[in-house]
Design an enzyme around this catalytic site. Structure first.
Site, PDB file in Angstrom:
ATOM      1  N   CYS A   7     -17.272 -15.699 -42.261  1.00 22.59           N
ATOM      2  CA  CYS A   7     -18.189 -16.811 -42.559  1.00 22.59           C
ATOM      3  C   CYS A   7     -18.658 -16.722 -44.010  1.00 22.59           C
ATOM      4  O   CYS A   7     -18.775 -17.747 -44.694  1.00 22.59           O
ATOM      5  CB  CYS A   7     -19.398 -16.800 -41.623  1.00 22.59           C
ATOM      6  SG  CYS A   7     -19.077 -17.507 -39.990  1.00 22.59           S
ATOM      7  N   ASN A  87      -4.812 -11.610 -33.232  1.00 23.85           N
ATOM      8  CA  ASN A  87      -5.271 -10.499 -32.405  1.00 23.85           C
ATOM      9  C   ASN A  87      -6.513 -10.944 -31.657  1.00 23.85           C
ATOM     10  O   ASN A  87      -7.401 -11.569 -32.244  1.00 23.85           O
ATOM     11  CB  ASN A  87      -5.597  -9.287 -33.281  1.00 23.85           C
ATOM     12  CG  ASN A  87      -4.376  -8.742 -34.006  1.00 23.85           C
ATOM     13  OD1 ASN A  87      -3.265  -8.822 -33.494  1.00 23.85           O
ATOM     14  ND2 ASN A  87      -4.581  -8.202 -35.202  1.00 23.85           N
ATOM     15  N   GLY A  93      -6.323  -5.546 -30.765  1.00 24.36           N
ATOM     16  CA  GLY A  93      -6.432  -5.012 -32.125  1.00 24.36           C
ATOM     17  C   GLY A  93      -7.340  -5.830 -33.031  1.00 24.36           C
ATOM     18  O   GLY A  93      -7.290  -5.690 -34.250  1.00 24.36           O
ATOM     19  N   HIS A  98     -14.237 -13.077 -36.060  1.00 21.32           N
ATOM     20  CA  HIS A  98     -14.215 -14.493 -36.454  1.00 21.32           C
ATOM     21  C   HIS A  98     -12.736 -14.850 -36.326  1.00 21.32           C
ATOM     22  O   HIS A  98     -11.889 -14.225 -36.998  1.00 21.32           O
ATOM     23  CB  HIS A  98     -14.727 -14.655 -37.888  1.00 21.32           C
ATOM     24  CG  HIS A  98     -14.713 -16.063 -38.416  1.00 21.32           C
ATOM     25  ND1 HIS A  98     -15.831 -16.667 -38.982  1.00 21.32           N
ATOM     26  CD2 HIS A  98     -13.722 -16.974 -38.507  1.00 21.32           C
ATOM     27  CE1 HIS A  98     -15.511 -17.896 -39.374  1.00 21.32           C
ATOM     28  NE2 HIS A  98     -14.224 -18.109 -39.094  1.00 21.32           N
ATOM     29  N   HIS A 100      -9.058 -15.602 -36.449  1.00 21.95           N
ATOM     30  CA  HIS A 100      -8.195 -15.673 -37.624  1.00 21.95           C
ATOM     31  C   HIS A 100      -6.747 -15.443 -37.231  1.00 21.95           C
ATOM     32  O   HIS A 100      -6.458 -14.811 -36.219  1.00 21.95           O
ATOM     33  CB  HIS A 100      -8.619 -14.645 -38.685  1.00 21.95           C
ATOM     34  CG  HIS A 100      -8.633 -13.229 -38.188  1.00 21.95           C
ATOM     35  ND1 HIS A 100      -9.695 -12.714 -37.469  1.00 21.95           N
ATOM     36  CD2 HIS A 100      -7.726 -12.229 -38.274  1.00 21.95           C
ATOM     37  CE1 HIS A 100      -9.439 -11.453 -37.157  1.00 21.95           C
ATOM     38  NE2 HIS A 100      -8.237 -11.134 -37.621  1.00 21.95           N
ATOM     39  N   HIS A 102      -3.040 -14.044 -38.821  1.00 17.13           N
ATOM     40  CA  HIS A 102      -2.339 -13.350 -39.894  1.00 17.13           C
ATOM     41  C   HIS A 102      -1.008 -14.064 -40.131  1.00 17.13           C
ATOM     42  O   HIS A 102      -0.293 -14.349 -39.172  1.00 17.13           O
ATOM     43  CB  HIS A 102      -2.010 -11.907 -39.494  1.00 17.13           C
ATOM     44  CG  HIS A 102      -3.203 -11.051 -39.189  1.00 17.13           C
ATOM     45  ND1 HIS A 102      -3.646 -10.067 -40.042  1.00 17.13           N
ATOM     46  CD2 HIS A 102      -4.041 -11.025 -38.128  1.00 17.13           C
ATOM     47  CE1 HIS A 102      -4.702  -9.470 -39.512  1.00 17.13           C
ATOM     48  NE2 HIS A 102      -4.964 -10.027 -38.338  1.00 17.13           N
TER      49      HIS A 102
HETATM   50  P1  AMP Z   1      -7.886  -8.050 -37.209  1.00 21.40           P
HETATM   51  O1  AMP Z   1      -7.466  -6.643 -36.880  1.00 21.40           O
HETATM   52  O2  AMP Z   1      -6.919  -9.060 -36.643  1.00 21.40           O
HETATM   53  O3  AMP Z   1      -9.323  -8.332 -36.853  1.00 21.40           O
HETATM   54  O4  AMP Z   1      -7.688  -8.175 -38.763  1.00 21.40           O
HETATM   55  C1  AMP Z   1      -8.719  -8.283 -39.688  1.00 21.40           C
HETATM   56  C2  AMP Z   1      -8.050  -8.355 -41.047  1.00 21.40           C
HETATM   57  O5  AMP Z   1      -8.996  -8.789 -41.985  1.00 21.40           O
HETATM   58  C3  AMP Z   1      -7.489  -7.023 -41.543  1.00 21.40           C
HETATM   59  O6  AMP Z   1      -6.098  -7.177 -41.830  1.00 21.40           O
HETATM   60  C4  AMP Z   1      -8.311  -6.728 -42.799  1.00 21.40           C
HETATM   61  O7  AMP Z   1      -7.559  -6.103 -43.820  1.00 21.40           O
HETATM   62  C5  AMP Z   1      -8.763  -8.117 -43.201  1.00 21.40           C
HETATM   63  N1  AMP Z   1     -10.011  -8.148 -43.958  1.00 21.40           N
HETATM   64  C6  AMP Z   1     -11.183  -7.544 -43.651  1.00 21.40           C
HETATM   65  N2  AMP Z   1     -12.110  -7.804 -44.575  1.00 21.40           N
HETATM   66  C7  AMP Z   1     -11.521  -8.619 -45.491  1.00 21.40           C
HETATM   67  C8  AMP Z   1     -11.965  -9.236 -46.701  1.00 21.40           C
HETATM   68  N3  AMP Z   1     -13.219  -9.088 -47.162  1.00 21.40           N
HETATM   69  N4  AMP Z   1     -11.088  -9.994 -47.384  1.00 21.40           N
HETATM   70  C9  AMP Z   1      -9.824 -10.149 -46.940  1.00 21.40           C
HETATM   71  N5  AMP Z   1      -9.357  -9.599 -45.805  1.00 21.40           N
HETATM   72  C10 AMP Z   1     -10.183  -8.839 -45.101  1.00 21.40           C
HETATM   73 ZN    ZN Z   2     -17.757 -16.086 -38.756  1.00 21.84          ZN
END
Ligand code: AMP
Ligand code: ZN
Length: 114
Positions: A7, A87, A93, A98, A100, A102
């Site tokens: 966010c 995920n 994982g 929030h 998202h 990949h």
């Molecule tokens: P997940 O395991 O699917 O929750 O992946 C979260 C992803 O967010 C990981 O690949 C992190 O490297 C990435 N991540 C966490 N903080 C940031 C950030 N500030 N900017 C960009 N990517 C981030």
């Molecule tokens: Zn959020």
């Protein structure tokens, strides 16, 4: 949502290396890339997990998929190929709660899920 890192990126409160943006979604470089191309695509509206997506959330998921097409073109993996992953929750994982996606590419991705 208070304290949510994605966010904060969506609001411009902490920096993100933006790749693509629409009214409802934002795509930015993953801070710890697992592949030469590793882009995170989020809805700007806070939804914690895929399982929390209601009808409005599912419209966001559709917008995220459309954004994935654009990001693939921008990153020039649209023809070579790429992978999109969501995920969900602990065993899936998920670390950032929030929703998202990949988008991974730029190398021959291995088969297998774990
Ligand atoms: P997940 O395991 O699917 O929750 O992946 C979260 C992803 O967010 C990981 O690949 C992190 O490297 C990435 N991540 C966490 N903080 C940031 C950030 N500030 N900017 C960009 N990517 C981030
Ligand atoms: Zn959020």
């Amino acid at each position: 949502m208070e304290g949510c890192i994605f966010c904060k990126i969506a609001a411009g409160e902490i920096p993100g290396r933006k790749v693509y943006e629409t009214q409802s979604v934002l795509a930015f470089e993953d801070i710890h890339p697992m592949a030469p191309v590793h882009v995170i695509i989020i809805p700007k509206r806070h939804v914690a997990t895929l399982m929390d997506a209601d009808a409005e959330g599912m419209a966001d998921v559709q917008a995220m998929m459309a954004a994935a097409q654009e990001v693939a073109r921008i990153k020039k993996v649209d023809q070579r190929g790429f992978r999109v992953v969501i995920n969900c929750n602990e065993e899936g994982g998920q670390v950032v709660f929030h929703l998202h996606m990949h988008l991974l590419g730029g190398l021959k991705l291995r088969d297998g899920l774990a």
